[in-house]
Design an enzyme around this catalytic site. Structure first.
Site, mmCIF file in Angstrom:
data_model
loop_
_atom_site.group_PDB
_atom_site.id
_atom_site.type_symbol
_atom_site.label_atom_id
_atom_site.label_comp_id
_atom_site.label_asym_id
_atom_site.label_seq_id
_atom_site.Cartn_x
_atom_site.Cartn_y
_atom_site.Cartn_z
ATOM 1 N N GLY A 203 29.142 -4.811 -1.955
ATOM 2 C CA GLY A 203 28.866 -3.576 -1.228
ATOM 3 C C GLY A 203 30.119 -2.785 -0.953
ATOM 4 N N PRO A 205 33.192 -0.856 1.049
ATOM 5 C CA PRO A 205 34.065 -1.380 2.093
ATOM 6 C C PRO A 205 33.503 -1.123 3.486
ATOM 7 C CG PRO A 205 35.278 0.033 0.570
ATOM 8 C CD PRO A 205 33.839 0.167 0.231
ATOM 9 N N GLY A 206 33.736 -2.057 4.369
ATOM 10 C CA GLY A 206 33.381 -1.858 5.766
ATOM 11 C C GLY A 206 31.920 -2.000 6.112
ATOM 12 N N THR A 207 31.133 -2.585 5.212
ATOM 13 C CA THR A 207 29.709 -2.708 5.507
ATOM 14 C C THR A 207 29.370 -4.063 6.115
ATOM 15 O OG1 THR A 207 29.443 -3.292 3.191
ATOM 16 C CG2 THR A 207 28.860 -1.061 3.828
ATOM 17 N N GLY A 208 30.361 -4.924 6.271
ATOM 18 C CA GLY A 208 30.106 -6.181 6.970
ATOM 19 C C GLY A 208 30.025 -7.405 6.077
ATOM 20 N N THR A 210 32.571 -9.460 5.048
ATOM 21 C CA THR A 210 33.354 -10.527 5.651
ATOM 22 C C THR A 210 32.658 -11.043 6.911
ATOM 23 O OG1 THR A 210 35.302 -9.376 4.824
ATOM 24 C CG2 THR A 210 35.679 -11.105 6.421
ATOM 25 N N GLU A 426 32.784 29.302 8.413
ATOM 26 C CA GLU A 426 31.924 28.238 8.945
ATOM 27 C C GLU A 426 30.517 28.748 9.217
ATOM 28 O OE1 GLU A 426 32.783 25.301 8.643
ATOM 29 O OE2 GLU A 426 34.927 25.644 8.334
ATOM 30 N N HIS A 429 28.503 28.796 6.061
ATOM 31 C CA HIS A 429 27.876 27.506 5.729
ATOM 32 C C HIS A 429 26.600 27.311 6.534
ATOM 33 C CE1 HIS A 429 31.029 25.812 3.267
ATOM 34 N NE2 HIS A 429 31.940 25.809 4.221
ATOM 35 N N ASP A 502 35.395 22.595 -0.381
ATOM 36 C CA ASP A 502 34.003 22.974 -0.659
ATOM 37 C C ASP A 502 33.788 23.122 -2.164
ATOM 38 O OD1 ASP A 502 33.681 23.203 2.062
ATOM 39 O OD2 ASP A 502 34.028 25.370 2.068
HETATM 40 P P1 ADP Z 1 33.774 -5.587 4.576
HETATM 41 O O1 ADP Z 1 34.222 -6.998 4.457
HETATM 42 O O2 ADP Z 1 32.413 -5.348 4.013
HETATM 43 O O3 ADP Z 1 34.748 -4.593 4.060
HETATM 44 P P2 ADP Z 1 33.904 -6.200 7.353
HETATM 45 O O4 ADP Z 1 32.948 -7.320 7.405
HETATM 46 O O5 ADP Z 1 35.330 -6.560 7.352
HETATM 47 O O6 ADP Z 1 33.605 -5.254 6.110
HETATM 48 O O7 ADP Z 1 33.568 -5.209 8.534
HETATM 49 C C1 ADP Z 1 34.560 -4.631 9.325
HETATM 50 C C2 ADP Z 1 34.073 -4.463 10.734
HETATM 51 O O8 ADP Z 1 33.053 -3.480 10.809
HETATM 52 C C3 ADP Z 1 33.444 -5.716 11.288
HETATM 53 O O9 ADP Z 1 34.392 -6.546 11.865
HETATM 54 C C4 ADP Z 1 32.481 -5.166 12.309
HETATM 55 O O10 ADP Z 1 33.133 -4.909 13.523
HETATM 56 C C5 ADP Z 1 32.062 -3.852 11.720
HETATM 57 N N1 ADP Z 1 30.792 -3.970 10.999
HETATM 58 C C6 ADP Z 1 30.614 -3.728 9.686
HETATM 59 N N2 ADP Z 1 29.329 -3.892 9.345
HETATM 60 C C7 ADP Z 1 28.673 -4.260 10.455
HETATM 61 C C8 ADP Z 1 27.318 -4.595 10.738
HETATM 62 N N3 ADP Z 1 26.372 -4.566 9.797
HETATM 63 N N4 ADP Z 1 27.004 -4.931 12.004
HETATM 64 C C9 ADP Z 1 27.946 -4.959 12.959
HETATM 65 N N5 ADP Z 1 29.235 -4.669 12.757
HETATM 66 C C10 ADP Z 1 29.612 -4.312 11.528
HETATM 67 ZN ZN ZN Z 2 33.958 25.225 4.039
HETATM 68 MG MG MG Z 3 36.075 -7.636 3.846
#
Ligand code: ADP
Ligand code: ZN
Ligand code: MG
Length: 622
Positions: A203, A205-208, A210, A426, A429, A502
């Site tokens: 997925g 980045p940052g979707t959870g 880890t 703005e 838009h 844009d």
């Molecule tokens: P990834 O490994 O997918 O890049 P992480 O697991 O490191 O992302 O997520 C980073 C932080 O974002 C987590 O420590 C958490 O605080 C927050 N986070 C991301 N997804 C979720 C989720 N589904 N529910 C709750 N917190 C989340």
């Molecule tokens: Zn604009």
């Molecule tokens: Mg990660």
């Protein structure tokens, strides 16, 4: 481990050597400092003169003191010992008090010169070790091991559970089975079922990802071994492979447990991925990983999880059955998911009762869990900054703007003319957004400059998640994107650089329509480009003949041209309203969605009583 024992041994050997040298050389030196060394002959004459008071006879020297002189001061001297059979008689005759000293260290001596320094060194050693392990091992009592660089982390308890992960219901469901297996491997092995050895979390980045891996370990109550793909890739050939071996050996001894390989694409990149000669080190590491995965006995309850946002580059061998054959998609959260994530992160935050997380979730379409966690945190910080004890809705709005557009840049002062241009841009838009065939509500318009480069922005995120983009809607979006510039053109008869972003986005969308979505006139349902990293960006690479590429460009240009004309037409048709809105925005700097709608409503009501549009067209230039 072996390595560490060896280091300790070397360390202590060195310490003992140093203490030994101190005892052997430094101590006698100190002792001798106060004592004058004289020739044996002088000793003889002093003895004859009866000056000597006391003598200590050592194996290799004699130390003696003279009788006190007039001031009552005695001298201390030493001489080298010489075999002298009548020495004892002579000393006796001269009335010297003497005694032979056989050097035998006393108990106290031993304690002073050996045990205390050794203990001191040991304490120092322990202290250093403690410091190093807390530095490399991270928080929470994590322990580290490995070769000289400690980069494999073991967490006995991750402290995370599925309760901490919001809005990833499908992923959690697929992982639940693994949790069950880890809790009770026997239940599965008895019946003869084989569980997958590994699952791949895929997925953006940052979707959870880890977080989910940790939660699996936490749910099952098993240790969590983790390593990041890039840790493997070292300069020295063989280190990565050794580390993989290390990791698996350690994990096996702690089964049931989870091995987590984060960012696995760093080692798992396809081996023939085009580059010349390949990367020996990475290949060796990958081969080791493959063979470890085949070699271990999963019935013990060891599960390997890996995470990546670039699954398409992974080596096919990693993905085949029996290895990472399960793929768990961890995608950006939907509306309900976003609301849940906001609530999960608000658990530890004091939040006012009237806070509406649903509203925030609606305006944050497309953001990841990490962004949302960040929003809650920034909101809390903003509340503190304003001296409040609880987080209010306004703090959350502030944080959303901060994450989406960057901080407000109070320092940059726009000239009045620039401000007017930005305001019209703005409002352009926003106005096209609501006057389109498929109107899109506007949540906010602002002309407060932002650190991320925007001089202002209009927020018109869709109120619900969209999974399909219709052709009409794509065209609407392009019109809205081009409306900012269109408004500038209409009102100022000139163009500014403020529309670069844009234009870029509109062009990308028009290209995608032609080359990917099959929304073109010439190419029917032919794909001219492919997206390379679907989880990282929308960037696509063209895969077609030069001739088609040129034709596709021409068609994208035609779309843009048409939308540009449409946007200008819509704005001209509503020019009076455009002026009113721009004036309001200039005055207030920020208009909320409600204020924006109110102005339009008032205008609609009184439309017939108003004088014609103020005609500044083509009258100003910048
Ligand atoms: P990834 O490994 O997918 O890049 P992480 O697991 O490191 O992302 O997520 C980073 C932080 O974002 C987590 O420590 C958490 O605080 C927050 N986070 C991301 N997804 C979720 C989720 N589904 N529910 C709750 N917190 C989340
Ligand atoms: Zn604009
Ligand atoms: Mg990660």
């Amino acid at each position: 481990m072996q390595q560490k024992k060896k280091n300790t041994l070397i360390y202590f050997a060195a310490v003992i050597l140093v203490i030994f040298l101190i005892n052997m050389l430094v101590k006698p030196m100190l002792r001798d400092m106060a004592i004058e060394e004289i020739p044996y002959s002088q000793f003889m004459s002093m003895l004859e003169e009866g000056k000597i008071d006391k003598a200590e006879i050592y194996q290799d020297s004699i130390i003696f003191s003279t009788k006190p002189d007039e001031q009552g001061k005695a001298g201390y001297y030493s001489i080298a010992y010489m075999k002298d059979n009548v020495l004892a008689d002579r000393l006796y005759d001269a009335g010297v008090e003497f005694t032979p000293i056989i050097e035998k260290e006393s108990f106290i001596d031993i304690i002073l010169s050996w045990i205390i320094p050794l203990a001191g060194m040991a304490v120092l050693w322990l202290f250093i070790m403690r410091m190093m392990s807390s530095k490399f091992g991270g928080s929470g009592g994590a322990m580290s091991f490995g070769k000289s660089t400690a980069k494999v982390y073991i967490e006995a308890q991750t402290g995370k559970t599925f309760r901490d992960v919001a809005g990833q219901e499908e992923a959690k469901e697929s992982l639940q089975e693994l949790v069950d297996f880890l809790r009770n491997p026997r239940k599965y092995t008895e019946i003869g079922a084989k569980l997958p050895k590994g699952a791949l979390l895929v997925g953006p980045p940052g979707t959870g990802k880890t977080l989910l891996a940790k939660a699996v370990a936490g749910e099952a109550g098993v240790p969590f071994f983790s390593i990041t793909g890039s840790d493997f890739v070292e300069m020295f050939v063989g280190v990565g492979a050794a580390r993989v071996r290390d990791l698996f050996r350690q994990a096996m001894s702690k089964a049931p447990c989870i091995i987590f390989i984060d960012e696995i694409d760093a080692i798992g990149k396809s081996r023939q991925a085009g580059q010349f000669g390949g990367n020996d080190e990475r290949e060796q590491t990958l081969n080791q990983l493959l063979s470890e995965m085949d070699g271990f006995d999963s019935s013990k309850g060891v599960i390997i999880l890996a995470a990546t946002n670039r699954p398409e580059v992974l080596d096919k061998a990693l993905l085949r059955a029996g290895r990472f054959d399960r793929r768990i998609i961890v995608d950006r959260p939907d509306l309900a998911g976003r609301e849940e994530i906001l609530k999960v992160h608000a658990r530890g935050v004091r939040v006012s009762e009237d806070v509406d997380f649903n509203e925030i979730a609606r305006s944050t379409s497309g953001l990841s869990g990490a962004d949302l966690a960040n929003i809650v945190n920034e909101a809390a910080i903003n509340a503190v900054r304003n001296g409040r004890k609880v987080v209010e809705q306004g703090d959350l709005h502030f944080a959303v703007d901060l994450i989406l557009a960057g901080a407000e840049k109070k320092s940059s002062v726009l000239s009045d003319k620039e401000k007017r241009i930005v305001a019209y841009h703005e409002v352009g838009h926003a106005l096209v957004s609501i006057k389109n065939a498929n109107p899109q509500p506007v949540q906010k318009i602002t002309i407060v400059p932002r650190t991320m480069g925007a001089l202002g922005f209009t927020m018109n995120t869709p109120q619900e998640d969209r999974y399909l983009l219709l052709k009409d809607e794509a065209l609407d979006q392009i019109r809205v994107l081009l409306a900012g510039r269109s408004a500038e053109e209409i009102k100022f008869n000139t163009v500014s650089s403020g529309a670069a972003n844009d234009i870029e986005r509109a062009t990308m969308l028009a290209r995608a329509m032609v080359t990917r979505y099959g929304m073109s006139e010439h190419f029917d349902l032919m794909a001219l480009s492919t997206v390379t990293n679907p989880y990282l960006s929308d960037d696509a690479t063209l895969q077609c003949s030069q001739e088609f590429a040129a034709k596709a460009d021409a068609e994208a240009l035609a779309i843009i041209r048409r939308c540009h004309e449409d946007a200008k037409r819509i704005l001209l048709e509503n020019e009076r309203l455009l002026d009113i809105l721009a004036a309001a925005l200039l005055e207030r700097e920020t208009l909320t969605g409600d204020e924006f709608r109110k102005i339009i409503e008032d205008y609609e009501k009184s439309k017939f009583n108003l004088p014609p549009a103020e005609n500044q067209r083509h009258s100003e230039s910048i």
